[in-house]
Design a protein around this motif. Structure first.
Motif, short mmCIF file in Angstrom:
data_model
loop_
_atom_site.label_atom_id
_atom_site.label_comp_id
_atom_site.label_asym_id
_atom_site.label_seq_id
_atom_site.Cartn_x
_atom_site.Cartn_y
_atom_site.Cartn_z
N SER A 56 11.62 15.68 11.74
CA SER A 56 12.45 14.88 10.84
C SER A 56 12.14 15.24 9.39
O SER A 56 11.05 15.71 9.08
CB SER A 56 12.15 13.39 11.01
OG SER A 56 12.50 12.96 12.29
N LYS A 57 13.12 15.00 8.52
CA LYS A 57 12.88 15.10 7.09
C LYS A 57 12.23 13.77 6.69
O LYS A 57 12.66 12.71 7.14
CB LYS A 57 14.18 15.32 6.33
CG LYS A 57 14.87 16.63 6.69
CD LYS A 57 16.18 16.76 5.98
CE LYS A 57 17.22 16.04 6.82
NZ LYS A 57 18.60 16.24 6.34
N ILE A 58 11.21 13.85 5.85
CA ILE A 58 10.43 12.66 5.51
C ILE A 58 10.37 12.48 4.00
O ILE A 58 10.07 13.44 3.27
CB ILE A 58 8.99 12.78 6.05
CG1 ILE A 58 9.01 13.01 7.56
CG2 ILE A 58 8.15 11.56 5.68
CD1 ILE A 58 7.70 13.54 8.10
N LEU A 59 10.64 11.27 3.55
CA LEU A 59 10.45 10.92 2.15
C LEU A 59 9.30 9.92 2.12
O LEU A 59 9.41 8.84 2.69
CB LEU A 59 11.70 10.31 1.54
CG LEU A 59 11.60 10.03 0.04
CD1 LEU A 59 12.93 10.28 -0.65
CD2 LEU A 59 11.12 8.63 -0.25
N LEU A 60 8.20 10.31 1.49
CA LEU A 60 7.06 9.42 1.31
C LEU A 60 7.20 8.75 -0.05
O LEU A 60 7.10 9.41 -1.09
CB LEU A 60 5.75 10.21 1.38
CG LEU A 60 5.43 10.87 2.71
CD1 LEU A 60 4.26 11.84 2.56
CD2 LEU A 60 5.15 9.84 3.78
N ASN A 61 7.49 7.47 -0.04
CA ASN A 61 7.58 6.67 -1.25
C ASN A 61 6.21 6.00 -1.41
O ASN A 61 5.90 5.05 -0.70
CB ASN A 61 8.70 5.63 -1.11
CG ASN A 61 8.84 4.77 -2.34
OD1 ASN A 61 8.75 5.25 -3.47
ND2 ASN A 61 9.07 3.48 -2.14
N ILE A 62 5.41 6.52 -2.30
CA ILE A 62 4.02 6.08 -2.47
C ILE A 62 3.97 5.09 -3.62
O ILE A 62 4.46 5.39 -4.71
CB ILE A 62 3.10 7.29 -2.71
CG1 ILE A 62 3.28 8.32 -1.59
CG2 ILE A 62 1.65 6.84 -2.84
CD1 ILE A 62 2.78 9.70 -1.91
N THR A 63 3.40 3.91 -3.37
CA THR A 63 3.41 2.84 -4.36
C THR A 63 2.06 2.15 -4.47
O THR A 63 1.29 2.13 -3.51
CB THR A 63 4.47 1.78 -4.00
OG1 THR A 63 4.14 1.18 -2.75
CG2 THR A 63 5.86 2.38 -3.92
N PRO A 64 1.78 1.53 -5.63
CA PRO A 64 0.54 0.75 -5.76
C PRO A 64 0.55 -0.49 -4.87
O PRO A 64 -0.42 -0.74 -4.15
CB PRO A 64 0.51 0.35 -7.23
CG PRO A 64 1.39 1.33 -7.94
CD PRO A 64 2.45 1.71 -6.93
N SER A 65 1.65 -1.27 -4.87
CA SER A 65 1.72 -2.50 -4.07
C SER A 65 3.15 -3.00 -4.00
O SER A 65 3.84 -3.05 -5.03
CB SER A 65 0.84 -3.59 -4.68
OG SER A 65 1.03 -4.81 -3.98
N LEU A 66 3.57 -3.41 -2.82
CA LEU A 66 4.92 -3.95 -2.66
C LEU A 66 5.10 -5.28 -3.38
O LEU A 66 6.21 -5.76 -3.54
CB LEU A 66 5.25 -4.12 -1.18
CG LEU A 66 5.44 -2.83 -0.41
CD1 LEU A 66 5.68 -3.11 1.06
CD2 LEU A 66 6.59 -2.02 -0.99
N ASP A 67 4.02 -5.89 -3.81
CA ASP A 67 4.09 -7.16 -4.51
C ASP A 67 4.37 -7.01 -6.00
O ASP A 67 4.13 -7.92 -6.78
CB ASP A 67 2.80 -7.97 -4.30
CG ASP A 67 2.73 -8.57 -2.91
OD1 ASP A 67 3.79 -8.95 -2.37
OD2 ASP A 67 1.63 -8.67 -2.36
N THR A 68 4.86 -5.85 -6.41
CA THR A 68 5.28 -5.66 -7.80
C THR A 68 6.77 -5.33 -7.81
O THR A 68 7.30 -4.78 -6.84
CB THR A 68 4.50 -4.51 -8.50
OG1 THR A 68 4.87 -3.26 -7.89
CG2 THR A 68 3.00 -4.72 -8.41
N GLY A 69 7.43 -5.68 -8.87
CA GLY A 69 8.88 -5.50 -8.96
C GLY A 69 9.36 -4.08 -8.78
O GLY A 69 10.31 -3.82 -8.05
#
Length: 166
Positions: free
Chosen positions: A45-58
Motif C-alpha cells: 500500500s501507499k502510506i502517508l505517515l502524519n506525525i504529530t506531537p499530540s492529537l489534543d492540540t488544534g
C-alpha cells in the motif's frame, strides 16, 4: 539534528527525516487495541505517515481530519497518524471526531519510531514528543516524500503530501 520552532522559539529534533528514495525504516507501534503494528503490515500500500506531537492540540487534530477526508479518495492508500499519545486517547479522539479511514498508532512505549524517523524533539517544552512531519512511503517501501514542518504550530503542506501519495 533539525532546527524547528515552537511559537517562534527555536527547538531541535534528534535527527533528520528519512531520505527520499531510501527504504523507509520499519517500526513497531501500538494500535488502539494494544496490539503491535509494523510498516510490514501495510506492505503493498501507499502510506502517508502524519506525525504529530499530540492529537489534543488544534493543529494535530486538524491535520488528522484533513488527511482522513482525503484518504477515501485515494486508491490503495493508508493514512497513519503517529504520536506519543496513549492508544486510549487516540481511540477516544477518533470516535468523537468520526475518524474512520485514518489509522492512529502510538509510539508511547519506547519512542523508537521517533528516533528512527528523526522526529523526537530534543529541546524545549515539548521535549520527548514528535515534531510535526509527513513521510510518504510508496508500495515498494521507499520514501517518496518528506516534510519537516518548520514551525510546530503550522499545518503541513496537504496538497504536496497528497500529490506524492497519489
Amino acid at each position: 539534528m533539525t532546527k524547528i520552532t515552537l511559537k517562534g522559539n527555536e527547538t531541535k529534533t534528534i535527527g533528520k527525516l528519512p531520505k527520499v528514495g531510501k527504504k523507509a525504516p520499519d517500526f513497531k507501534l501500538i494500535k488502539n487495541d494494544l496490539t503491535k503494528a509494523s510498516l510490514k503490515d501495510f506492505k503493498g500500500s501507499k502510506i502517508l505517515l502524519n506525525i504529530t506531537p499530540s492529537l489534543d492540540t488544534g493543529v494535530c487534530a486538524t491535520s488528522l481530519r484533513k488527511f482522513n477526508e482525503a484518504a477515501a479518495a485515494i486508491e490503495n492508500a493508508v493514512i497513519i497518524n503517529v504520536s506519543r499519545d496513549l492508544p486510549f486517547a487516540q481511540a477516544r479522539f477518533c470516535g468523537a471526531e468520526g475518524i474512520e479511514k485514518a489509522i492512529t498508532l502510538s509510539d508511547f512505549k519506547s519512542g523508537k519510531f521517533g528516533k528512527k524517523y528523526g522526529v523526537t524533539i530534543k529541546t524545549g517544552p515539548l521535549k520527548g514528543l514528535h515534531s510535526r512531519a509527513v513521510v510518504v512511503v510508496d508500495e515498494k517501501g521507499k520514501v517518496s516524500y518528506t516534510e519537516q514542518v518548520p514551525e510546530i504550530t503550522q499545518e503541513p503542506n496537504y496538497e504536496a503530501a497528497l500529490a506524492a501519495l497519489k
